[in-house]
Write an enzyme that holds these catalytic residues in place. Sequence first.
Site, PDB file in Angstrom:
ATOM      1  N   LYS A  34      51.701   7.925 -52.490  1.00 52.79           N
ATOM      2  CA  LYS A  34      51.801   6.489 -52.201  1.00 52.79           C
ATOM      3  C   LYS A  34      53.202   5.755 -52.749  1.00 52.79           C
ATOM      4  O   LYS A  34      53.364   5.240 -53.630  1.00 52.79           O
ATOM      5  CB  LYS A  34      50.491   5.816 -52.705  1.00 52.79           C
ATOM      6  CG  LYS A  34      49.884   4.428 -51.762  1.00 52.79           C
ATOM      7  CD  LYS A  34      51.047   3.566 -51.554  1.00 52.79           C
ATOM      8  CE  LYS A  34      51.180   2.621 -52.661  1.00 52.79           C
ATOM      9  NZ  LYS A  34      52.165   1.767 -52.612  1.00 52.79           N
ATOM     10  N   PHE A  45      59.861   0.921 -55.582  1.00 57.26           N
ATOM     11  CA  PHE A  45      60.955   0.918 -54.688  1.00 57.26           C
ATOM     12  C   PHE A  45      62.341   1.270 -55.190  1.00 57.26           C
ATOM     13  O   PHE A  45      63.208   1.521 -54.149  1.00 57.26           O
ATOM     14  CB  PHE A  45      60.878  -0.625 -54.315  1.00 57.26           C
ATOM     15  CG  PHE A  45      61.725  -1.756 -55.017  1.00 57.26           C
ATOM     16  CD1 PHE A  45      63.145  -1.565 -54.987  1.00 57.26           C
ATOM     17  CD2 PHE A  45      61.362  -2.149 -56.232  1.00 57.26           C
ATOM     18  CE1 PHE A  45      63.949  -2.326 -55.721  1.00 57.26           C
ATOM     19  CE2 PHE A  45      62.158  -3.145 -56.925  1.00 57.26           C
ATOM     20  CZ  PHE A  45      63.370  -2.974 -56.928  1.00 57.26           C
ATOM     21  N   CYS A  73      65.513   1.272 -63.923  1.00 60.38           N
ATOM     22  CA  CYS A  73      64.651   1.123 -65.245  1.00 60.38           C
ATOM     23  C   CYS A  73      65.530   1.627 -66.407  1.00 60.38           C
ATOM     24  O   CYS A  73      65.150   1.189 -67.694  1.00 60.38           O
ATOM     25  CB  CYS A  73      63.379   2.029 -65.207  1.00 60.38           C
ATOM     26  SG  CYS A  73      63.911   3.660 -64.815  1.00 60.38           S
ATOM     27  N   GLU A  76      61.653  -8.678 -68.203  1.00 56.18           N
ATOM     28  CA  GLU A  76      62.481  -7.641 -67.417  1.00 56.18           C
ATOM     29  C   GLU A  76      62.929  -8.459 -66.172  1.00 56.18           C
ATOM     30  O   GLU A  76      62.372  -8.599 -65.309  1.00 56.18           O
ATOM     31  CB  GLU A  76      61.804  -6.519 -67.136  1.00 56.18           C
ATOM     32  CG  GLU A  76      62.404  -5.611 -66.276  1.00 56.18           C
ATOM     33  CD  GLU A  76      61.911  -4.229 -65.732  1.00 56.18           C
ATOM     34  OE1 GLU A  76      60.523  -4.462 -65.251  1.00 56.18           O
ATOM     35  OE2 GLU A  76      62.162  -3.192 -65.771  1.00 56.18           O
ATOM     36  N   GLU A  95      55.676   0.182 -50.709  1.00 60.11           N
ATOM     37  CA  GLU A  95      55.623  -0.226 -49.306  1.00 60.11           C
ATOM     38  C   GLU A  95      56.977  -1.082 -48.781  1.00 60.11           C
ATOM     39  O   GLU A  95      57.124  -1.122 -47.616  1.00 60.11           O
ATOM     40  CB  GLU A  95      54.331  -1.275 -49.188  1.00 60.11           C
ATOM     41  CG  GLU A  95      54.456  -2.438 -49.951  1.00 60.11           C
ATOM     42  CD  GLU A  95      54.040  -2.385 -51.281  1.00 60.11           C
ATOM     43  OE1 GLU A  95      54.263  -1.326 -51.900  1.00 60.11           O
ATOM     44  OE2 GLU A  95      53.458  -3.212 -51.985  1.00 60.11           O
TER      45      GLU A  95
HETATM   46  P1  NAD Z   1      55.708  -2.521 -58.852  1.00 58.49           P
HETATM   47  O1  NAD Z   1      54.670  -2.342 -60.128  1.00 58.49           O
HETATM   48  O2  NAD Z   1      55.685  -3.660 -58.429  1.00 58.49           O
HETATM   49  O3  NAD Z   1      55.210  -1.253 -57.759  1.00 58.49           O
HETATM   50  C1  NAD Z   1      54.991   0.022 -58.086  1.00 58.49           C
HETATM   51  C2  NAD Z   1      54.132   0.549 -57.197  1.00 58.49           C
HETATM   52  O4  NAD Z   1      52.531   0.075 -57.596  1.00 58.49           O
HETATM   53  C3  NAD Z   1      54.080   0.510 -55.924  1.00 58.49           C
HETATM   54  O5  NAD Z   1      53.665   1.565 -54.973  1.00 58.49           O
HETATM   55  C4  NAD Z   1      53.376  -0.667 -55.232  1.00 58.49           C
HETATM   56  O6  NAD Z   1      52.604  -0.647 -53.878  1.00 58.49           O
HETATM   57  C5  NAD Z   1      52.158  -0.475 -56.389  1.00 58.49           C
HETATM   58  N1  NAD Z   1      51.238  -1.697 -56.710  1.00 58.49           N
HETATM   59  C6  NAD Z   1      52.033  -3.015 -56.773  1.00 58.49           C
HETATM   60  N2  NAD Z   1      51.059  -3.908 -56.871  1.00 58.49           N
HETATM   61  C7  NAD Z   1      49.842  -3.185 -57.288  1.00 58.49           C
HETATM   62  C8  NAD Z   1      48.691  -3.597 -57.815  1.00 58.49           C
HETATM   63  N3  NAD Z   1      48.114  -4.878 -58.224  1.00 58.49           N
HETATM   64  N4  NAD Z   1      47.630  -2.663 -57.877  1.00 58.49           N
HETATM   65  C9  NAD Z   1      48.015  -1.206 -57.671  1.00 58.49           C
HETATM   66  N5  NAD Z   1      49.302  -0.993 -57.237  1.00 58.49           N
HETATM   67  C10 NAD Z   1      49.825  -1.912 -56.897  1.00 58.49           C
HETATM   68  O7  NAD Z   1      57.032  -1.910 -59.167  1.00 58.49           O
HETATM   69  P2  NAD Z   1      58.342  -2.061 -58.193  1.00 58.49           P
HETATM   70  O8  NAD Z   1      58.697  -3.425 -57.997  1.00 58.49           O
HETATM   71  O9  NAD Z   1      58.433  -1.142 -57.039  1.00 58.49           O
HETATM   72  O10 NAD Z   1      59.566  -1.317 -59.128  1.00 58.49           O
HETATM   73  C11 NAD Z   1      60.235  -1.831 -60.112  1.00 58.49           C
HETATM   74  C12 NAD Z   1      59.392  -1.498 -61.318  1.00 58.49           C
HETATM   75  O11 NAD Z   1      59.322  -0.143 -61.678  1.00 58.49           O
HETATM   76  C13 NAD Z   1      60.541  -2.172 -62.617  1.00 58.49           C
HETATM   77  O12 NAD Z   1      59.484  -2.858 -63.499  1.00 58.49           O
HETATM   78  C14 NAD Z   1      60.871  -1.126 -63.126  1.00 58.49           C
HETATM   79  O13 NAD Z   1      61.313  -0.949 -64.476  1.00 58.49           O
HETATM   80  C15 NAD Z   1      59.990  -0.039 -63.126  1.00 58.49           C
HETATM   81  N6  NAD Z   1      60.523   1.547 -62.944  1.00 58.49           N
HETATM   82  C16 NAD Z   1      60.131   2.198 -64.040  1.00 58.49           C
HETATM   83  C17 NAD Z   1      60.816   3.429 -64.261  1.00 58.49           C
HETATM   84  C18 NAD Z   1      60.445   4.110 -65.571  1.00 58.49           C
HETATM   85  O14 NAD Z   1      60.932   5.444 -65.375  1.00 58.49           O
HETATM   86  N7  NAD Z   1      59.940   3.821 -66.576  1.00 58.49           N
HETATM   87  C19 NAD Z   1      61.254   4.037 -63.134  1.00 58.49           C
HETATM   88  C20 NAD Z   1      61.566   3.218 -62.240  1.00 58.49           C
HETATM   89  C21 NAD Z   1      61.033   1.824 -61.761  1.00 58.49           C
END
Ligand code: NAD
Length: 493
Positions: free
Chosen positions: A171, A147, A279, A378, A174
């Site tokens: 994808k 997100f 991140c 985190e 959401e």
């Molecule tokens: P998230 O892991 O909750 O979601 C990421 C994606 O995975 C979304 O599209 C979500 O719909 C999907 N998802 C969620 N739960 C799932 C499951 N159980 N099975 C399969 N898919 C699933 O992350 P978020 O809250 O959207 O984003 C924040 C996180 O992303 C933080 O931990 C941040 O550090 C990380 N991030 C990392 C980077 C990087 O480059 N390393 C960059 C941006 C964000």
Amino acid sequence: MEIPHLIAGREVTGDLRGGPIFNPATGEQIASVGFADAARVQEAIAAASAALPGWRATGLIKRADVFFRLRQLLVERSPELAAIITTEHGKVFSDALGEISRGIENVEFAAGLVHLLKGDYSEQVARGVDVHSIKQPVGVVACITPFNFPIMVPLWMTASAIACGNTVVLKPSEKDPSASVFLARLFAEAGLPDGVLNVVHGDAEAVNALLDAPEVKAVSFVGSTPIAKAIYARGTANGKRVQALGGAKNHMIVMPDADLDAAADAAVSAAYGAAGERCMAISVLVPVGEAVADALLPKIAERMAKLRIGDGTDPATEMGPLITAAHRDKVAGYVTGAAAEGAEVVVDGTATSFDAGYFIGTSLVDKVTPGMRIYDDEIFGPVLAVVRVNSYDEAVALVNANPYANGTAIFTRDGGTAKAFEFDIEVGMVGINVPIPVPVGAFSFGGWRNSLFGDSHIYGPESIHFYTRSKVITSRWPDPSESQVNLGFPSNH
Ligand code: NAD
């Protein structure tokens, strides 16, 4: 308003499940989004599969043209796109514009695809025998995004994947999916044929359908560490190429010789920008020596008191809300629990109350040590933890022992210390007097340890490697008069 999927250029709605989209600054629902089930995802995969032969056969210069036009469209439509991002994500408008401009770097990189996709050629490796290598697309690529950067992260992936001749099912999160739909429409306006980039919305069900589909050959994922790890395991078990970028805990070391005013400016900017939902945000400050800590913390607190928190559409606002009420409450829990863990809350952001929306004030927590939840987890909010150390070696050991290794920074005026840090530190992206060292588009982005699963970093040169398969061709055009049967193994001598 229902945000549609985009499959083969068509808007698709009408799912059995879905979710609300909120404006985090007001807490009001502004739209809804349907969640794709496995059958819907399969429609998108089928569209991407159907578009693949035509797109991979499209001439490179024609492909590059799409990226030149896309760049122009992104520049022209930036205000509109930034407004969408601010409304669904909450980050301030100027920050949303910044995210778009960083994403445009990936489009500029992709526009150089004619050069990027060049192979190698060796003439006469044996008498009359030449060898050359070519880079071909892997096929259908799944891109799954978080997100917190609703346009930049989709661009990290889609630009290079499409430039390499692949077709994509994206994808997005959401929680703020509209920017991805906007991007797919701009790609179409730039001349990308239908089906090359499809967008489906949803949650774990949609992601699992992508991970299990045999047509999907590669998966790019960015999100939290537990999900990244699970995606990597399931995708690779299904025989796919996977790069899964995870969470972070980024340390900023301040040496005794650093300019403390500049360090305070950097710490406040990098810890509280985008409400800490980056991140690459700095979440741990590591002052080297008690004197540095005692002088630096009041400077940071003084700057924090002046930050303007509010609706990101107001140009005077410097920090917006968090993404959801649940996330705000989770972040607050780390601050309220810190004292019981033995830390010292210097500035308590949970004490500020707001009329509406998912806002929280900024927090500064001193005397934090590894083993405390506020250090180990985190947090992904506007909370800066301070771990005091006594030497450079202690600072480096602290960072190198952390399970995350996305970014880190050192503030010093000593070139020798900076050079040693570059060599000693075991982290993927390093800043020297730069608090958020996100590499420019011509380099690749990625952390080490639990911040990335897989062996390819994202965007830049490593993305060309990730999104292509190499093929090596050995050729000979013999004189028929010299032809003979020879059962020996082909040798070059
Ligand atoms: P998230 O892991 O909750 O979601 C990421 C994606 O995975 C979304 O599209 C979500 O719909 C999907 N998802 C969620 N739960 C799932 C499951 N159980 N099975 C399969 N898919 C699933 O992350 P978020 O809250 O959207 O984003 C924040 C996180 O992303 C933080 O931990 C941040 O550090 C990380 N991030 C990392 C980077 C990087 O480059 N390393 C960059 C941006 C964000």
